[in-house]
Scaffold this active site. Structure first.
Site, PDB file in Angstrom:
ATOM      1  N   ASP A 194       0.770  -1.567   0.209  1.00 58.06           N
ATOM      2  CA  ASP A 194       0.507   0.299   0.049  1.00 58.06           C
ATOM      3  C   ASP A 194       0.777   0.954   0.480  1.00 58.06           C
ATOM      4  OD1 ASP A 194      -1.539   1.941   1.244  1.00 58.06           O
ATOM      5  OD2 ASP A 194      -3.217   1.412   1.724  1.00 58.06           O
ATOM      6  N   HIS A 195       0.704   1.729  -0.962  1.00 56.25           N
ATOM      7  CA  HIS A 195       2.209   3.260  -1.373  1.00 56.25           C
ATOM      8  C   HIS A 195       2.060   4.210  -0.226  1.00 56.25           C
ATOM      9  CE1 HIS A 195      -0.581   5.242  -3.995  1.00 56.25           C
ATOM     10  NE2 HIS A 195      -0.213   6.160  -3.581  1.00 56.25           N
TER      11      HIS A 195
ATOM     12  N   HIS B 219      -5.721   2.644   1.135  1.00 57.61           N
ATOM     13  CA  HIS B 219      -5.272   3.833   1.944  1.00 57.61           C
ATOM     14  C   HIS B 219      -5.794   4.423   2.664  1.00 57.61           C
ATOM     15  CE1 HIS B 219      -2.725   2.776  -2.013  1.00 57.61           C
ATOM     16  NE2 HIS B 219      -4.021   4.231  -2.701  1.00 57.61           N
TER      17      HIS B 219
HETATM   18  C1  BG6 Z   1      -3.669   4.416  -6.195  1.00 54.68           C
HETATM   19  C2  BG6 Z   1      -4.851   4.902  -6.996  1.00 54.68           C
HETATM   20  O1  BG6 Z   1      -3.611   3.673  -5.405  1.00 54.68           O
HETATM   21  O2  BG6 Z   1      -3.264   5.713  -5.096  1.00 54.68           O
HETATM   22  C3  BG6 Z   1      -4.810   6.049  -7.301  1.00 54.68           C
HETATM   23  O3  BG6 Z   1      -5.214   3.132  -7.983  1.00 54.68           O
HETATM   24  C4  BG6 Z   1      -4.472   7.786  -7.410  1.00 54.68           C
HETATM   25  O4  BG6 Z   1      -6.270   5.934  -8.222  1.00 54.68           O
HETATM   26  C5  BG6 Z   1      -3.629   7.238  -5.931  1.00 54.68           C
HETATM   27  O5  BG6 Z   1      -4.855   8.098  -7.930  1.00 54.68           O
HETATM   28  C6  BG6 Z   1      -3.059   8.554  -4.871  1.00 54.68           C
HETATM   29  O6  BG6 Z   1      -2.289   8.315  -4.996  1.00 54.68           O
HETATM   30  P1  BG6 Z   1      -0.755   9.083  -4.593  1.00 54.68           P
HETATM   31  O7  BG6 Z   1       0.337   8.742  -4.106  1.00 54.68           O
HETATM   32  O8  BG6 Z   1      -0.653  10.005  -6.154  1.00 54.68           O
HETATM   33  O9  BG6 Z   1      -1.750  10.410  -3.873  1.00 54.68           O
END
Ligand code: BG6
Length: 504
Positions: A183-184, A246
């Site tokens: 989960d980044h 997230h």
């Molecule tokens: C991803 C989603 O996990 O996270 C995307 O699939 C979203 O839809 C993105 O745009 C948002 O990540 P960040 O790091 O740009 O806030």
């Protein structure tokens, strides 16, 4: 992040795809620049595309050029980066692909004179994950439980049942300790700092509960639309795409009990306790506790943007939600009856992610009413992005002979304090996989717990298609019903610290 020196081979399935190009490759190059890659390091790319090793190398170079933000590519560093690069073109359902992979792994290990760690990275669409995992298992490539790891990207299933099924596919071949579910958001510095903020300071923990906290808001607002991902998004929607992973992970960090030690499983146990305590939403409550929305055409930063239903790969009568908001409760001693409001959406007015902890009002107002006209409760705002920092809002006496109170802010900014650019989430996460540290990755029960929490909403939304879509104009704050969701409790979404920070 621990430095990892053991020889490592990173095997990327789907190496010609977007994720490798935009995220993995720039992150790896940055890790090399930061001297965090092992000396003995190789990348084996696998893809269905009929490509060569040189073509793969060019694609990587292009990724670094476009997304790395690390200045000009230096020829010597680049040479080192691609020194051990291979490409295997093949069908992931064909055992011959895995036989070729096995050969390549053996060649590197023979050249290095000893075994290496193998990290399988599935940078592929979810539909092919099962085939790849079974291919790895059938070729006996997962047998060394100490040296072999697998990294799986979201989505982890489509609902609770498919997540359980996916977990059993993975655990039929790998031990749970070998599986790294990404989960980044957990790789973002500001998200990681939530634990440090809460548990490395004695100041906040005593007031971090229902006696002092009125409510919590978690917002991840995006300006981007669905971009080129219409086909994926049509089957996902905001609840699955963002809240299930997230926002739920952020919620866990805010709500969890203090960990006894910084062990991966200890932290994950504490997070699972939060997920298990989320009050189950009944079907007839969904309309009172959750709101969905979809953007129509509008303007973003002065430019016209199309409606979601006019985006490529999207049906003209699509029911997919591009906005979701919900209110939930955590039934335990710490949080009983404290509402947590979660919201996320695409094509919103501003891009920002933040957590707002709003404290209860003082028990007794001893100041004259006129003094407190602009009084506001204390709140603490954890800015995740693009601002990175923490703001504590409290009351101060305005200078002058007449007593006036006013809210003022105490700011902590990463940029100003540390003068360093935070590493990208993927850099942190890749370095952690190489080091064998699973703290920032999701265990099967976390994924399943989080699906359980949103399943009633998913079911109700699936069975009653929306009749009012599109219900917000691109470039606004989402559907009116989201304001009503919080306003009926006498509260409102926080925009103030954000707007004031942006005026500076
Ligand atoms: C991803 C989603 O996990 O996270 C995307 O699939 C979203 O839809 C993105 O745009 C948002 O990540 P960040 O790091 O740009 O806030």
């Amino acid at each position: 992040m621990t430095l990892q020196k053991e020889p490592t081979i990173l095997i990327i399935f789907g190496c010609m795809g977007d994720l490798t190009w935009r995220k993995l490759d720039p992150a790896l190059y940055n890790l090399l620049l930061a001297q965090q890659l092992p000396d003995r390091f190789a990348v084996i790319g696998l893809d269905l595309k009929d490509e060569t090793k040189d073509g793969f190398g060019l694609r990587l170079r292009d990724g670094v050029k476009n997304f790395c933000n690390c200045g000009d590519i230096d020829a010597k560093t680049w040479g080192k980066y691609i020194a051990n690069l291979s490409y295997i073109s093949g069908d992931f359902a064909d055992p011959a692909t895995f036989a070729a992979l096995n050969e390549q792994l053996k060649t590197y290990e023979k050249n290095w004179g000893g075994p290496a760690n193998h990290i399988f990275y599935l940078a592929t669409p979810p539909g092919i994950v099962e085939t790849i995992v079974k291919g790895i298992g059938a070729a006996n490539l997962a047998d060394d439980k100490k040296r072999v790891r697998i990294v799986v990207e979201k989505p982890f299933g489509h609902d609770l049942d498919s997540a359980i099924a996916l977990n059993s596919v993975l655990t039929a071949v790998f031990d749970e300790a070998q599986i790294y579910r990404i989960d980044h958001y957990l790789g973002k510095e500001t998200v990681q700092n939530i634990l440090a903020f809460r548990f490395a300071n004695a100041l906040f923990e005593p007031i971090w509960d229902r006696r002092y906290i009125d409510h919590v808001q978690i917002t991840v607002a995006e300006q981007v639309g669905v971009e080129h991902r219409g086909e994926y998004y049509e089957h996902a929607g905001a609840l699955r795409d963002m809240i299930q992973n997230h926002l739920m992970q952020i919620l866990c960090l805010i709500a969890m009990e203090p960990m006894v030690s910084f062990e991966a499983d200890e932290i994950r146990n504490k997070k699972v306790d939060v997920l298990r305590a989320i009050r189950r939403i009944q079907a007839d409550q969904v309309q009172h506790l959750a709101v969905r929305g979809q953007y129509g055409a509008g303007r973003m930063n002065g430019h016209k943007v199309p409606a979601y239903r006019a985006e490529p790969g999207v049906a003209s009568d699509s029911p997919a939600e591009t906005f979701a908001a919900m209110k939930l409760f955590i039934d335990n001693w710490r949080w009983q009856d404290v509402p947590f409001y979660l919201r996320t959406g695409k094509r919103l007015q501003k891009m920002f992610s933040e957590v707002v902890i709003q404290f209860r009002p003082v028990p007794h107002q001893s100041f004259p009413t006129t003094a407190a006209l602009t009084w506001q409760p204390n709140h603490l705002v954890i800015h995740i992005q693009p601002e990175e920092g923490i703001v504590l809002r409290f009351q101060a006496k305005q200078p002058g002979s007449i007593l006036h109170l006013r809210p003022v802010d105490m700011h902590f900014s990463y940029q100003e304090t540390f003068k360093l650019k935070s590493p990208e989430a993927y850099e942190t996460l890749l370095a952690d996989v190489m080091a064998g540290d699973a703290t920032l990755f999701m265990r099967a029960d976390q994924v399943e717990g989080s699906w359980s929490a949103i399943t009633p909403i998913l079911n109700v939304w699936q069975n009653a298609l929306p009749s009012d879509f599109p219900n917000y104009v691109a470039g606004t704050w989402g559907p009116e019903a989201a304001d009503v969701l919080i306003a009926k409790d006498g509260r409102s979404w926080n925009h103030s610290t954000l707007e004031e920070n942006q005026k500076k």
